[in-house]
Scaffold this active site. Structure first.
Site, mmCIF file in Angstrom:
data_model
loop_
_atom_site.group_PDB
_atom_site.id
_atom_site.type_symbol
_atom_site.label_atom_id
_atom_site.label_comp_id
_atom_site.label_asym_id
_atom_site.label_seq_id
_atom_site.Cartn_x
_atom_site.Cartn_y
_atom_site.Cartn_z
ATOM 1 N N ALA A 1 -7.632 1.166 4.972
ATOM 2 C CA ALA A 1 -8.457 0.997 3.776
ATOM 3 C C ALA A 1 -8.279 -0.388 3.153
ATOM 4 O O ALA A 1 -7.475 -1.208 3.613
ATOM 5 C CB ALA A 1 -8.132 2.092 2.764
ATOM 6 N N HIS A 2 -9.030 -0.614 2.060
ATOM 7 C CA HIS A 2 -9.040 -1.934 1.428
ATOM 8 C C HIS A 2 -7.670 -2.304 0.852
ATOM 9 O O HIS A 2 -6.936 -1.480 0.326
ATOM 10 C CB HIS A 2 -10.127 -2.049 0.363
ATOM 11 N N ASN A 3 -7.340 -3.579 0.992
ATOM 12 C CA ASN A 3 -6.134 -4.187 0.435
ATOM 13 C C ASN A 3 -4.830 -3.695 1.071
ATOM 14 O O ASN A 3 -3.743 -3.947 0.549
ATOM 15 C CB ASN A 3 -6.068 -3.997 -1.086
#
Length: 338
Positions: free
Chosen positions: A234-236
């Protein structure tokens, strides 16, 4: 390769006919004349028809095969297999059906296959291979010696290092799953997903895995990390160097996995978790949001040290027996009361 050439390549001692030709590698059970295999467990060795065996330095079993003695037979086997079975080479070309932007910079000896796309102001490094249907967005930087298999998609603004392998269907840089709920209306508004993905050198990502772009910053995968098929990042998320992640694992946003960790299949990680360097997480484990997983072997849901997980598992298995014992005791008490 002749056995002597293989031994010289490995800088290892050998016994047997130095001039024997080895043309391919095979499993210990299936190997035949002209083939090489490795012995991982000398105690279970029951013979082979291979012409060459990679064995550990203390191997003592009798066999007509030539032997190369090394500390890690499986590693030696893999290195020699890479020489005997090199990836298919493709002559540099840009297929007529490919769409390459005029502003794109294409390096030397690059192969761009049928129906590929390379976007505006993107860079493709020397010796990189884009197989059929691979699509590179705008302002993407791809390093040297990479291989993108069919239907890989790298979204705008992402950065890929050298010698990266992306298998079929990998998506790099899709929007992360980020929304903000309007309490007044109950509607979910999309949170900006305008960051990037940085993939460092020598990373390999399996088929149909996804790496989402950072919401406002970056998602990063460190050098030498190997990711199996069907993994969601997922993001980050920040993944360190030399991490191994098995299939069907899902890693939620802003999780950090430090260097040299091993993540089993179907592991689920909540957001903002942190896995410290050297940790091993067993398959189907569940890591709660914000959890810190320290070095050692962990298992279960919620994830816990392996020894503790084994104790709890043993207790659960004993519940049936305990139930019968309690039932018998209650019957005896009832008889005595009567």
């Amino acid at each position: 390769m002749k056995i002597k050439e293989i031994a010289d390549f490995l800088k290892a001692d050998f016994s047997g006919n130095a001039e024997t030709e080895i043309v391919r590698v095979a499993s210990l059970e299936a190997a035949r004349e002209g083939e090489a295999a490795f012995v991982e467990n000398a105690g279970k060795f029951a013979g082979t028809n291979a012409s060459l065996l990679f064995v550990d330095e203390d191997f003592k079993a009798e066999t007509p095969a030539a032997l190369i003695r090394v500390k890690n037979p499986k590693l030696a086997f893999a290195r020699v297999a890479a020489l005997l079975h090199p990836p298919k080479s493709r002559a540099p070309e840009i297929h007529p059906s490919a769409v390459v932007a005029d502003s794109a910079l294409i390096g030397k000896d690059v192969f761009i296959g049928a129906f590929c796309c390379v976007g505006e102001h993107s860079e493709i490094g020397d010796g990189t291979v884009l197989r059929a249907g691979a699509k590179i967005g705008d302002r993407v930087k791809v390093g040297r010696g990479c291989t993108f298999h069919p239907n890989v998609f790298v979204e705008d603004g992402c950065s890929i290092g050298d010698r990266v392998i992306l298998h079929a269907g990998v998506v790099i840089g899709a929007d992360g799953f980020g929304y903000v709920r309007d309490e007044a209306t109950g509607v979910y508004e999309k949170f900006p997903q305008i960051g990037t993905v940085v993939i460092e050198d020598d990373v390999e990502i399996g088929a149909n895995s996804c790496v989402d772009r950072g919401a406002l910053g970056e998602t990063r995968i460190g050098a030498g990390t190997k990711i199996d098929n069907l993994v969601q990042i997922a993001h980050n998320v920040q993944i360190g160097r030399r991490v191994v992640i098995a299939a069907q694992t899902g890693i939620s946003g802003s999780t950090v996995i430090e260097d040299d960790c091993v993540i089993g299949g179907q592991v689920g990680m909540g957001d903002h978790a942190r896995v410290l360097s050297g940790a091993v997480i067993g398959s189907q484990a569940g890591v709660l949001p914000g959890k810190i997983v320290r070095p050692g072997v962990w298992w279960g849901t919620p994830v816990q040290p392996l020894d503790e997980y084994k104790r709890q598992n043993a207790m659960v298995k004993g519940i049936g027996r305990l139930r019968e014992e309690v039932k018998n005791l209650k019957e005896k008490i009832s008889e005595n009361d009567g």
